[in-house]
Design a protein around this motif. Structure first.
Motif, PDB file in Angstrom:
ATOM      1  N   SER A  12      -6.647   7.341  -5.527  1.00 16.87           N
ATOM      2  CA  SER A  12      -7.440   8.058  -4.540  1.00 16.87           C
ATOM      3  C   SER A  12      -6.743   9.367  -4.230  1.00 16.87           C
ATOM      4  O   SER A  12      -5.592   9.371  -3.796  1.00 16.87           O
ATOM      5  CB  SER A  12      -7.593   7.218  -3.265  1.00 16.87           C
ATOM      6  OG  SER A  12      -8.250   7.944  -2.256  1.00 16.87           O
ATOM      7  N   ASP A  13      -7.422  10.496  -4.475  1.00 16.76           N
ATOM      8  CA  ASP A  13      -6.841  11.813  -4.248  1.00 16.76           C
ATOM      9  C   ASP A  13      -7.481  12.493  -3.052  1.00 16.76           C
ATOM     10  O   ASP A  13      -8.704  12.427  -2.865  1.00 16.76           O
ATOM     11  CB  ASP A  13      -7.025  12.710  -5.475  1.00 16.76           C
ATOM     12  CG  ASP A  13      -5.981  12.438  -6.546  1.00 16.76           C
ATOM     13  OD1 ASP A  13      -5.171  11.512  -6.357  1.00 16.76           O
ATOM     14  OD2 ASP A  13      -5.981  13.152  -7.559  1.00 16.76           O
TER      15      ASP A  13
ATOM     16  N   GLY B 264       1.995  15.247  -2.605  1.00 22.00           N
ATOM     17  CA  GLY B 264       2.302  16.183  -3.678  1.00 22.00           C
ATOM     18  C   GLY B 264       2.246  15.598  -5.069  1.00 22.00           C
ATOM     19  O   GLY B 264       2.620  16.267  -6.035  1.00 22.00           O
ATOM     20  N   ALA B 265       1.780  14.361  -5.198  1.00 22.76           N
ATOM     21  CA  ALA B 265       1.759  13.693  -6.498  1.00 22.76           C
ATOM     22  C   ALA B 265       0.363  13.746  -7.120  1.00 22.76           C
ATOM     23  O   ALA B 265      -0.638  13.953  -6.425  1.00 22.76           O
ATOM     24  CB  ALA B 265       2.212  12.243  -6.359  1.00 22.76           C
ATOM     25  N   TYR B 266       0.317  13.530  -8.420  1.00 23.10           N
ATOM     26  CA  TYR B 266      -0.934  13.563  -9.173  1.00 23.10           C
ATOM     27  C   TYR B 266      -1.149  12.228  -9.894  1.00 23.10           C
ATOM     28  O   TYR B 266      -0.253  11.714 -10.565  1.00 23.10           O
ATOM     29  CB  TYR B 266      -0.897  14.672 -10.235  1.00 23.10           C
ATOM     30  CG  TYR B 266      -1.140  16.062  -9.689  1.00 23.10           C
ATOM     31  CD1 TYR B 266      -2.344  16.730  -9.921  1.00 23.10           C
ATOM     32  CD2 TYR B 266      -0.165  16.710  -8.945  1.00 23.10           C
ATOM     33  CE1 TYR B 266      -2.559  18.011  -9.442  1.00 23.10           C
ATOM     34  CE2 TYR B 266      -0.376  17.988  -8.460  1.00 23.10           C
ATOM     35  CZ  TYR B 266      -1.579  18.635  -8.712  1.00 23.10           C
ATOM     36  OH  TYR B 266      -1.786  19.897  -8.220  1.00 23.10           O
ATOM     37  N   ASP B 267      -2.352  11.694  -9.762  1.00 19.27           N
ATOM     38  CA  ASP B 267      -2.794  10.557 -10.581  1.00 19.27           C
ATOM     39  C   ASP B 267      -1.800   9.396 -10.588  1.00 19.27           C
ATOM     40  O   ASP B 267      -1.408   8.897 -11.643  1.00 19.27           O
ATOM     41  CB  ASP B 267      -3.040  11.013 -12.026  1.00 19.27           C
ATOM     42  CG  ASP B 267      -4.158  12.038 -12.113  1.00 19.27           C
ATOM     43  OD1 ASP B 267      -5.071  11.993 -11.272  1.00 19.27           O
ATOM     44  OD2 ASP B 267      -4.103  12.899 -13.010  1.00 19.27           O
TER      45      ASP B 267
ATOM     46  N   PRO C 186       0.838  -1.204   0.000  1.00 17.55           N
ATOM     47  CA  PRO C 186       0.000   0.000   0.000  1.00 17.55           C
ATOM     48  C   PRO C 186       0.873   1.254   0.000  1.00 17.55           C
ATOM     49  O   PRO C 186       1.891   1.322   0.695  1.00 17.55           O
ATOM     50  CB  PRO C 186      -0.801  -0.120   1.298  1.00 17.55           C
ATOM     51  CG  PRO C 186      -0.820  -1.583   1.600  1.00 17.55           C
ATOM     52  CD  PRO C 186       0.506  -2.102   1.137  1.00 17.55           C
ATOM     53  N   LEU C 187       0.463   2.265  -0.779  1.00 26.59           N
ATOM     54  CA  LEU C 187       1.281   3.454  -0.973  1.00 26.59           C
ATOM     55  C   LEU C 187       0.495   4.726  -0.724  1.00 26.59           C
ATOM     56  O   LEU C 187      -0.702   4.804  -1.025  1.00 26.59           O
ATOM     57  CB  LEU C 187       1.821   3.507  -2.402  1.00 26.59           C
ATOM     58  CG  LEU C 187       2.612   2.318  -2.939  1.00 26.59           C
ATOM     59  CD1 LEU C 187       2.940   2.540  -4.407  1.00 26.59           C
ATOM     60  CD2 LEU C 187       3.869   2.143  -2.121  1.00 26.59           C
TER      61      LEU C 187
ATOM     62  N   ILE D  36      -2.542   6.390  -2.759  1.00 28.52           N
ATOM     63  CA  ILE D  36      -3.255   7.519  -2.175  1.00 28.52           C
ATOM     64  C   ILE D  36      -2.418   8.772  -2.442  1.00 28.52           C
ATOM     65  O   ILE D  36      -1.240   8.825  -2.083  1.00 28.52           O
ATOM     66  CB  ILE D  36      -3.420   7.335  -0.660  1.00 28.52           C
ATOM     67  CG1 ILE D  36      -4.234   6.078  -0.354  1.00 28.52           C
ATOM     68  CG2 ILE D  36      -4.051   8.566  -0.022  1.00 28.52           C
ATOM     69  CD1 ILE D  36      -4.116   5.610   1.083  1.00 28.52           C
ATOM     70  N   CYS D  37      -2.994   9.770  -3.093  1.00 25.46           N
ATOM     71  CA  CYS D  37      -2.282  11.017  -3.377  1.00 25.46           C
ATOM     72  C   CYS D  37      -2.863  12.126  -2.502  1.00 25.46           C
ATOM     73  O   CYS D  37      -4.078  12.365  -2.526  1.00 25.46           O
ATOM     74  CB  CYS D  37      -2.401  11.399  -4.847  1.00 25.46           C
ATOM     75  SG  CYS D  37      -1.580  10.252  -5.971  1.00 25.46           S
TER      76      CYS D  37
END
Length: 317
Positions: free
Chosen positions: A300-301, A131-134, A126-127, A139-140
């Motif tokens: 998931s953002d 600050g990341a996108y897509d 699981p991550l 999970i971002c």
């Protein structure tokens, strides 16, 4: 039981008993069996934190947020740092996985590092990426970088500035492109605005070079928007060396609201990005996913609020 408590540093052991255990450990050359211990502590929330960022101020806030949230949850953290701003080697990431972590948090820019992500995905870990996108399967947790940059640029235009300089961040990060897009969106809404762009990488050193480039232009900007506070602080440094008054002759703004924003003179007007809350939120969401035992799905953002913080580095033309 007494020996176990003494070796693991737990309370309930008197000083004489602890000294006796320590002496026996030294005499026998005892070292804990990591594999056996992992069986006993398998129920613990163990999370890897992988980071490599040129901004010490950003990382200080990031790690503080992670540490504070881990403390409230009783989570154990294992840190893995890439050297010289680079991603850690795949072997190092595999070693982190082998240590028994149940999930990983990635600080920017590693949430968008193909090599790191590939290694972690192969392990089905699981991550959470700050600050990341897509990022598929992660999970971002971030802010709306485009909107934040748009709002800051509107502030500059509202002060009457029509010659704007912009310093880009790391070209490998989606947030850099989003901030540039927000900058241009605001510029397009105004009349007579001239822009000059310089490339940086979020480091102070890159900000120095970018500032020199912008200020050496035939018609230099009256305001410079740097994509983080480290680079904005570098612009102020170059301005001072050139005997330019900030903000009388040059307005400078940054992004993040980290310690450089208030340790330079004049203190920086900047976008407040809640770095500590972003990191804490990432850990909380990751812990919830681990506890659920359910796969995340595609992505998931979580988007947190930002704000413009006005200080002394901005002035009307």
């Amino acid at each position: 039981m007494t020996v176990s408590r003494a070796i693991n540093g737990r309370p309930g052991v008197g000083p004489e008993a602890r000294a006796a255990v320590d002496a026996a450990v030294q005499a026998l050359g005892y070292t804990p069996n990591v594999a056996a211990r992992s069986l006993v502590t398998a129920h613990e929330l163990r999370i890897g934190v992988i980071y490599s960022n040129p901004s010490a101020a950003f990382m200080s806030d990031f790690l503080t947020g992670v540490f504070e949230e881990a403390s409230t949850r009783g989570a154990r953290l294992t840190l893995l740092k890439g050297e010289d701003g680079r991603a850690p080697a795949p072997a190092a990431v595999k070693g982190l996985i082998a240590s028994g972590v149940r999930g990983a948090i990635l600080a920017p820019p590693l949430g968008e590092s193909p090599a790191v992500l590939q290694t972690l995905r192969k392990a089905r870990l699981p991550l959470a990426a700050v600050g990341a996108y897509d990022v598929e399967g992660a999970i971002c947790v971030r802010i709306d970088d485009r909107r934040a940059a748009y709002e800051m640029t509107r502030e500059l235009i509202g002060l009457g500035h029509r010659r704007l300089g912009f310093i880009l961040g790391n070209p490998d990060q989606a947030a850099s492109a989003e901030r540039l897009t927000g900058f241009y969106a605001a510029v397009r809404e105004a009349v007579g605005v001239v822009t000059t762009i310089a490339q940086g990488d979020f480091s102070f050193t890159s900000g120095l070079a970018a500032a020199e480039q912008l200020l050496d232009a035939v018609t230099p900007p009256t305001a410079i928007f740097a994509s983080n506070d480290d680079m904005a602080a570098a612009v102020v440094s170059v301005a001072h060396r050139r005997h330019l008054d900030v903000p009388g002759e040059l307005t400078v703004v940054g992004f993040d609201d980290t310690s450089p924003a208030v340790t330079v003179w004049p203190p920086l007007t900047t976008v407040h990005q809640p770095v500590r809350r972003l990191a804490a939120e990432a850990l909380g969401l990751l812990a919830a996913q681990i506890a659920s035992g359910e796969p995340l799905g595609d992505r998931s953002d979580r988007v947190l609020d930002h704000e413009i913080v006005t200080r002394l580095s901005t002035a009307p033309v």
